[in-house]
Design an enzyme around this catalytic site. Structure first.
Site: not given
Ligand code: GLA
Length: 389
Positions: A40, A72, A128-132, A164, A176
């Protein structure tokens, strides 16, 4: 000594060994789970992420050079680049998140000096836990510390998102980076991705956040992510002819969509239905939490998973197995895939008394289907980025 202090010591020692001096600072930026609000954010919509107690640490000092050198610990690699004109690296792709932030900071008027950095991540990579996003945000905070200049939280999140989008070339939304900067300990965040207004909300008392890792690589996440974005844009282009004034799917009500969805190609119609209803589910989830209605909150997570699977089509067998196993446990309020999809993790909200059973049942049922053990991690909602030493 706390586990986190041991990690910080290790990063400081690594810095001393490599660069022969004490770092001027150590900063941290957390990863996140997406509790509600799948895809969303780039539709100007509503999301509910939580910062997790898994982070990126950077120990840093300024130098007189015009290059930055980052080591790193996760990759056991060093990357050096010009801070005057950062260029994209083919050899050390992880360093592009650092380079991109340095590039964007210069555009925003903050010139990064020569720097030495040691980077250490406890956010699992590629899950998918946003390490970046955490690496981007940690870089910004490290530069803030060594220059004494900084930008406010929202601007920092937007700057890291631009790094990004423009430097790394991934078209992600704002969620994120935003939660990594502005998360609050113990809370979930309700964020309006258009206005960037946000509130912190409480979890149901006596529950924990459990993140289960399918260990399935998110190979499709990049290409399919961009296809989903394009499908949402197509929906807006067509619906605009019938619903004047809309700018994004955020502006489309369920009633308007029902009245005009026959004009959309079938796949685009499914995508639009997911987004319009998911936005509404996030609003309902906030209301449920504010009223202490934990059963309603859990049901919304499960509905979100079903919609992500059937309408947005971003799930996979492994994520469905984890979700089905999770909700079979008494004491699991709800469960859904978290983040972009196509692999990675699920998030479940579980009563404290049921944690042991949850871990046993999910592990057994997943192993029976997938032939491997899933990761099952009880996490806490953490605060946003900052200096830790
Ligand atoms: C990734 C993207 C976010 C978001 C999610 C899905 O994590 O980086 O911006 O779009 O997918 O909700």
């Amino acid at each position: 000594m706390q586990k986190e202090d041991i990690r910080i010591d290790a990063v400081v020692n690594e810095f001393k060994d490599r660069f022969g001096c004490e770092p001027a600072c150590v900063v941290q930026a957390p990863g996140r789970v997406e509790v509600m609000g799948g895809h969303t954010d780039y539709n100007d919509g509503f999301v509910m992420p939580t910062a997790i107690n898994r982070n990126i640490l950077i120990a840093a000092s300024a130098t007189q050079e015009d290059t930055a050198t980052a080591y790193s610990r996760n990759f056991d690699e060093t990357s050096t680049f010009s801070v005057i004109k950062p260029e994209r690296s083919q050899d050390a792709p992880w360093s592009n998140y650092i380079r991109g932030v340095v590039d964007q900071l210069a555009k925003a008027g903050i010139q990064t000096p020569g720097m030495q950095m040691v980077v250490d991540g406890s956010v699992p990579l590629g899950s998918g836990l946003s390490s970046s996003a955490a690496l981007e945000v940690a870089t910004a905070f490290a530069v803030y510390e060594v220059t004494g200049q900084s930008l406010p939280g929202k601007e920092t999140a937007l700057l890291c998102q631009r790094a990004e989008n423009q430097f790394v070339g991934v078209n992600s939304g704002i969620m994120d980076q935003f939660i990594s900067v502005l998360g609050q300990e113990g809370k979930a965040m309700f964020l309006d991705c258009r206005s960037l207004d946000y509130q912190h909300v409480n979890y149901p008392a006596g529950t924990r956040i459990v993140v289960c890792d399918s260990k399935k690589p998110r190979t499709l996440a990049g290409s399919e992510y961009n296809i989903r974005r394009a499908q949402c844009e197509e929906a807006v282009r067509i619906l605009k002819q019938h619903i004047p004034g809309i700018k994004a799917l955020r502006d489309v009500s369920a009633e308007d969509l029902a009245a005009h969805e026959s004009k959309l190609p079938e796949v685009v119609r499914k995508r639009a239905r997911h987004i319009v209803r998911e936005n509404d589910r996030v609003l309902q989830a906030v209301r449920a939490l504010n009223h202490g209605d934990s059963a309603a909150f859990g049901d919304l997570l499960n509905e979100s998973h079903a919609s992500s699977r059937d309408l947005y089509e971003i799930s996979c067998d492994e994520l469905n197995w984890l979700q089905e196993a999770a909700v079979s446990v008494d004491g699991c309020l709800g469960s859904r895939l978290s983040g972009a999809g196509f692999g990675g993790c699920t998030v479940s909200i579980v009563r404290e008394g049921a944690l042991e059973q949850f871990e046993r049942v999910v592990t057994e049922r997943f192993r029976a289907k997938a032939g491997i053990e899933p990761g099952v991690d009880v996490m806490s909602a953490a605060g946003g980025a900052g200096r830790v030493r």
